[in-house]
Scaffold this active site. Structure first.
Site, PDB file in Angstrom:
ATOM      1  CG  ASP A  98      -2.018   0.988   1.215  1.00  0.00           C
ATOM      2  OD1 ASP A  98      -1.986   1.891   0.366  1.00  0.00           O
ATOM      3  OD2 ASP A  98      -2.925   0.885   2.066  1.00  0.00           O
ATOM      4  CG  ASP A 148      -4.389   5.400  -0.585  1.00  0.00           C
ATOM      5  OD1 ASP A 148      -3.598   4.444  -0.672  1.00  0.00           O
ATOM      6  OD2 ASP A 148      -5.157   5.576   0.388  1.00  0.00           O
ATOM      7  CG  HIS A 177     -10.088   6.799   2.514  1.00  0.00           C
ATOM      8  ND1 HIS A 177      -9.185   7.688   1.987  1.00  0.00           N
ATOM      9  CD2 HIS A 177      -9.446   5.589   2.556  1.00  0.00           C
ATOM     10  CE1 HIS A 177      -8.037   7.058   1.734  1.00  0.00           C
ATOM     11  NE2 HIS A 177      -8.174   5.773   2.068  1.00  0.00           N
ATOM     12  CG  HIS A 226      -8.407   8.146   6.044  1.00  0.00           C
ATOM     13  ND1 HIS A 226      -9.109   7.043   6.460  1.00  0.00           N
ATOM     14  CD2 HIS A 226      -7.284   7.665   5.476  1.00  0.00           C
ATOM     15  CE1 HIS A 226      -8.423   5.932   6.167  1.00  0.00           C
ATOM     16  NE2 HIS A 226      -7.302   6.299   5.569  1.00  0.00           N
ATOM     17  CD  GLU A 264      -8.346   1.495   1.531  1.00  0.00           C
ATOM     18  OE1 GLU A 264      -7.355   0.745   1.611  1.00  0.00           O
ATOM     19  OE2 GLU A 264      -8.413   2.592   2.116  1.00  0.00           O
ATOM     20  CD  GLU A 323      -6.114   2.404  -1.242  1.00  0.00           C
ATOM     21  OE1 GLU A 323      -6.616   3.404  -0.706  1.00  0.00           O
ATOM     22  OE2 GLU A 323      -5.103   1.812  -0.802  1.00  0.00           O
TER      23      GLU A 323
END
Length: 297
Positions: A69, A80, A149, A157, A183, A278
């Site tokens: 990640d 992300d 998110h 976030h 994700e 993700e």
């Protein structure tokens, strides 16, 4: 990265190779451009937020399931993304389930999409898969207390969560101009994570005002965090890299005073396996753009 991620690689070495590559490719320049958060390389039952601290000798094994990640940012705009690596083909159905679930989440995302509907669609796909490990068949379960998110500037976030099970975020919709990390996490365990193990991830709280600090070292460390990371997440290795040492008490003081939050590893039951995929998407007025899609996943 896939060319060097092999059984036997030292996890710290792997993270440093990835991070140095990101810094070079994005032409890292302090808070203007660079790494968005610590490299997560959580293994097996650890779902998220594990990265090696100094002195950690963990080595990747053939039978491990690793979630890689990582993220980048330019002027606070964060991408992300994550994928899962497993060398043993017995885990393929688990990885297939989670990749399909994430792609389902992306398909259902869009302007005016209801977040609860996305969660229901993800769960239906995820839990249609089974994986057989050592003679026992497991239904792949969504990790129900982990979410996608929204992403805001310098804030990984944002204010919205994208559930991966039905029943959550009823009535909340996606809106034009928003960034989202879609994700999903699938598990052979309970499908529920808790905090455990030594912490590596930290982040200064977004919007925190002036907080009086009694410990001089805590004040000094806060200055280092502000200059190097701002409100982007960091880890102990990153503090080591900018020349900090003997900062444990100061870091604890910043956490105790509500300036910084610690994010320990999130774990399902021991002996289980968790996979993650993700992507980051941007919602244009009439389309969605997957910013992190590549040839490999």
């Amino acid at each position: 990265m896939r060319s060097i991620i092999k059984p036997g690689i030292d996890m710290t070495y792997m993270c440093e190779i990835l991070e140095d590559t990101v810094r070079k490719l994005i032409q890292a320049k302090g808070l203007e451009a660079g790494i968005a958060f610590p490299t997560g390389c959580s293994l097996n039952h650890i779902a998220a937020h594990w990265s090696p601290n100094a002195g950690d000798k963990t080595v990747l094994q053939y039978d491990d399931v690793m979630k890689l990640d990582f993220g980048t940012q330019i002027n606070g705009h964060i991408v992300d993304c994550a994928f899962t690596v497993a060398f043993n083909p017995k885990y393929n159905p688990l990885l297939d389930a989670v990749k399909a679930a994430t792609n389902t989440g992306i398909q259902h995302a869009g302007v005016d999409a209801r977040l609860g509907d996305i969660g229901a669609a993800v769960q239906e796909v995820m839990e249609s898969y089974e994986v057989e490990l050592d003679g026992k068949t497991h239904q792949v379960k969504c990790v129900r207390n982990l979410n996608g998110h929204s992403i805001d500037a310098y804030q990984i976030h944002g204010g919205k969560s994208v559930p991966i099970v039905k029943g959550g975020e009823q009535g909340v919709r996606m809106e034009e101009g928003e960034f989202f990390a879609i994700e999903t996490f699938g598990s052979t365990g309970k499908g529920y994570v808790h905090e455990d193990l030594e912490c590596s991830h930290y982040m200064k709280n977004f919007g925190v005002g002036h907080v009086p600090l009694r410990l001089p070292k805590a004040k000094q460390l806060l200055g280092v965090i502000d200059r190097n990371f701002g409100t982007l997440a960091f880890c102990k290795r990153y503090l080591d890299r900018v020349g900090e040492s003997k900062y444990q008490m100061a870091l604890k003081s910043l956490c105790d005073n509500g300036v910084v939050t610690s994010y320990p590893p999130l774990c399902d039951q021991r002996g289980s396996y968790v996979a993650q995929f993700e992507h980051t998407i941007y919602l244009h007025p009439h389309k969605k753009e997957v910013l992190s899609r590549g040839d490999d996943y």
